[in-house]
Design an enzyme around this catalytic site. Structure first.
Site, PDB file in Angstrom:
ATOM      1  N   ARG A  95      -7.827   1.970   7.310  1.00  0.00           N
ATOM      2  CA  ARG A  95      -7.599   3.365   6.939  1.00  0.00           C
ATOM      3  C   ARG A  95      -8.819   3.905   6.236  1.00  0.00           C
ATOM      4  NH1 ARG A  95      -1.769   4.008   3.965  1.00  0.00           N
ATOM      5  NH2 ARG A  95      -0.757   2.230   4.936  1.00  0.00           N
TER       6      ARG A  95
ATOM      7  N   ARG B  14       0.870  -1.184   0.000  1.00  0.00           N
ATOM      8  CA  ARG B  14       0.000   0.000   0.000  1.00  0.00           C
ATOM      9  C   ARG B  14       0.904   1.229   0.000  1.00  0.00           C
ATOM     10  NH1 ARG B  14      -4.142   0.189   4.799  1.00  0.00           N
ATOM     11  NH2 ARG B  14      -5.055  -1.544   3.655  1.00  0.00           N
TER      12      ARG B  14
ATOM     13  N   ALA C  83     -29.016  15.391  11.641  1.00  0.00           N
ATOM     14  CA  ALA C  83     -28.457  15.420  10.282  1.00  0.00           C
ATOM     15  C   ALA C  83     -28.194  16.843   9.783  1.00  0.00           C
ATOM     16  CB  ALA C  83     -29.375  14.680   9.320  1.00  0.00           C
TER      17      ALA C  83
ATOM     18  N   GLN D 208      -0.755   8.568  10.762  1.00  0.00           N
ATOM     19  CA  GLN D 208      -0.326   7.538   9.823  1.00  0.00           C
ATOM     20  C   GLN D 208       1.136   7.790   9.445  1.00  0.00           C
ATOM     21  OE1 GLN D 208       0.529   4.778   7.557  1.00  0.00           O
ATOM     22  NE2 GLN D 208      -1.628   4.663   8.189  1.00  0.00           N
TER      23      GLN D 208
ATOM     24  N   HIS E  48     -36.654   7.156   8.871  1.00  0.00           N
ATOM     25  CA  HIS E  48     -35.368   7.453   8.263  1.00  0.00           C
ATOM     26  C   HIS E  48     -34.621   6.137   8.121  1.00  0.00           C
ATOM     27  CE1 HIS E  48     -31.551  10.215   8.339  1.00  0.00           C
ATOM     28  NE2 HIS E  48     -31.721   9.589   7.211  1.00  0.00           N
TER      29      HIS E  48
ATOM     30  N   LYS F 104     -25.217  18.492   4.239  1.00  0.00           N
ATOM     31  CA  LYS F 104     -26.419  19.249   4.577  1.00  0.00           C
ATOM     32  C   LYS F 104     -26.102  20.557   5.293  1.00  0.00           C
ATOM     33  CE  LYS F 104     -29.691  15.389   4.948  1.00  0.00           C
ATOM     34  NZ  LYS F 104     -28.830  14.258   4.599  1.00  0.00           N
TER      35      LYS F 104
ATOM     36  N   ARG G  22      -5.094   4.864  11.003  1.00  0.00           N
ATOM     37  CA  ARG G  22      -4.407   3.581  10.944  1.00  0.00           C
ATOM     38  C   ARG G  22      -5.444   2.482  11.108  1.00  0.00           C
ATOM     39  NH1 ARG G  22       1.270   3.624  14.085  1.00  0.00           N
ATOM     40  NH2 ARG G  22       1.633   2.009  12.517  1.00  0.00           N
ATOM     41  N   SER G  23      -5.045   1.257  10.943  1.00  0.00           N
ATOM     42  CA  SER G  23      -6.016   0.166  10.966  1.00  0.00           C
ATOM     43  C   SER G  23      -6.764   0.069  12.286  1.00  0.00           C
ATOM     44  CB  SER G  23      -5.320  -1.158  10.667  1.00  0.00           C
ATOM     45  OG  SER G  23      -4.296  -1.404  11.617  1.00  0.00           O
TER      46      SER G  23
END
Length: 435
Positions: free
Chosen positions: A307, A72, A249, A102, A166, A278, A94-95
């Site tokens: 990631r 990667r 939202a 990172q 929703h 929005k 990071r994972s």
């Protein structure tokens, strides 16, 4: 950091004049890094591009001497892809943690941390003294992250949901494998809402059955469904020591919602989720999660797998820098004025057509009844190149959030932030022709 030697290339007086201009332009970017707050006045596109370029050049894929042997390595097929992601091809996080730095992407990591700082200052200027993170996923998935954090930190296994039709919250709950308990809505005049006492009863029943419930309330929705009473719900959640997550939202754009949030934050609110598109004029794909509980936000970030693409976060940063605080406050003011104009025009139209504007508390949207098929009316408006209005039949339980037959067929018309008064006038004019 920059050490540019221009000596001897041009006359010294011209050199000093040029350096003065360059210094003032760079000072604006320096101030962003030093202050880490949303600017009062927005930055122009060139300065925002320069800021992003400076940061993206810090990532290892931009290192001219790098030796890349990993699986990667931010290899891309086209320069277009680099432009679309703002130069941050390594992504963010990071994972194990979304907000962790990172190693291959120091520039992107700074960009993300800066975005969150500016986002917090933006919310603070709106009166919300909270911690915040920008998320690389939209509202539904951001809610899923919050629910996952509640499950991890508080062992929540049931989501008590005051019913709002929703799909995103319902799918978010299903997505992470939690059970949802719906609390039914009731009709109060024209308005549809959930009785707080019914929410409390649902909490008690789940606790009695040895479950660990959390509440997912709704602050922003289309009328006739009104906002949940998030202040009273936050008090109940505080009393029973259970998590409370709020779906807000489009809550950031209007003080009607902001005031409710400020009051609710005095009690139990673990997180609020808002949409970047929005509220902040970004492309769809980003979210905003904010809370007074910094540790809960960290749990949210830990629930993100792998990631993440940097683009949604870059979009949030660009919007905040481009708008600036003063312009955003002005847009909020104009939105409020547009809503009043919409209500005035719809009331006039209702008198002409012998219809009524529904009496529902909502600072963004309004409803007018129709004797014609509302779905057909909405379709005609769409063909007239109007996007946004919704036509809801009274027997559409999903549309009305009312578990029963609603008294009216109706059309929903919105006046969200960014709408123009001329658009409001044109939509009502065309609505009159099709009603």
């Amino acid at each position: 950091m920059l050490d540019l030697n221009f000596t001897g290339l041009i006359p010294s007086n011209m050199e000093k004049r040029g350096e003065l201009t360059l210094k003032d332009n760079l000072a604006i970017i320096e101030e962003i890094f030093n202050q880490r707050k949303i600017p009062k006045e927005g930055l122009d596109d060139d300065k925002i591009k320069l800021l992003l370029k400076i940061l993206s050049l810090m990532d290892t894929d931009k290192d001219p001497k790098v030796i890349q042997i990993g699986e990667r390595e931010a290899r891309i097929a086209s320069k277009i892809q680099n432009e679309l992601v703002g130069g941050f091809c390594h992504g963010i996080g990071r994972s194990g943690n979304l907000i962790d730095a990172q190693p291959k992407a120091p520039g992107a990591s700074i960009m993300y941390a800066l975005t969150n700082k500016i986002l917090e200052s933006f919310l603070k200027n709106l009166g919300l003294k909270v911690n915040a993170i920008a998320t690389p996923v939209a509202t539904g998935m951001s809610l899923a992250l919050c629910l996952s954090a509640a499950r991890k930190k508080y062992h929540s296994n049931v989501v008590i949901y005051p019913y709002a039709s929703h799909k995103s919250p319902i799918k978010a709950t299903s997505f992470i494998g939690m059970r949802m308990r719906l609390v039914e809505t009731k009709l109060y005049g024209d308005a549809v809402r959930v009785d707080v006492s019914d929410i409390e009863d649902a909490i008690k029943k789940e606790i009695k059955e040895n479950n660990n419930p959390c509440v997912l309330s709704t602050l922003t929705f289309f009328p006739p469904r009104e906002s949940d009473d998030i202040v009273e719900i936050s008090k109940i959640c505080e009393e029973f020591s259970i998590p409370h997550i709020i779906n807000g939202a489009y809550a950031i754009q209007n003080n009607f919602y902001i005031d409710k949030l400020k009051k609710a934050f005095k009690h139990r609110v673990d997180a609020v989720v808002s949409s970047s598109d929005k509220n902040l004029f970004t492309p769809i794909g980003g979210g905003i999660i904010y809370s007074r509980d910094r540790e809960f936000l960290r749990e949210v970030s830990l629930c993100y797998p792998g990631r993440a693409c940097a683009t949604p976060v870059v979009n949030i940063l660009v919007s905040l820098l481009s708008l600036g605080m003063n312009k955003y406050l002005d847009l909020m003011k104009k939105q409020k004025e547009s809503k009043k104009l919409l209500d005035d025009l719809l009331n006039e139209l209702a008198k002409k057509k012998e219809e009524k504007v529904l009496n529902v508390k909502n600072p963004i949207s309004s409803c007018i009844t129709t004797k014609k098929d509302p779905v057909d009316v909405a379709a005609k408006l769409y063909n007239l190149r109007i996007t946004g209005p919704r036509g809801i039949r009274k027997n559409d339980k999903f549309g009305t959030c009312y578990l029963g037959e609603y008294p009216y067929d109706y059309i929903v018309v919105n006046s969200a932030i960014g709408v123009k008064n001329e658009d409001i006038m044109q939509v009502v004019e065309k609505l009159e022709k099709v009603l």
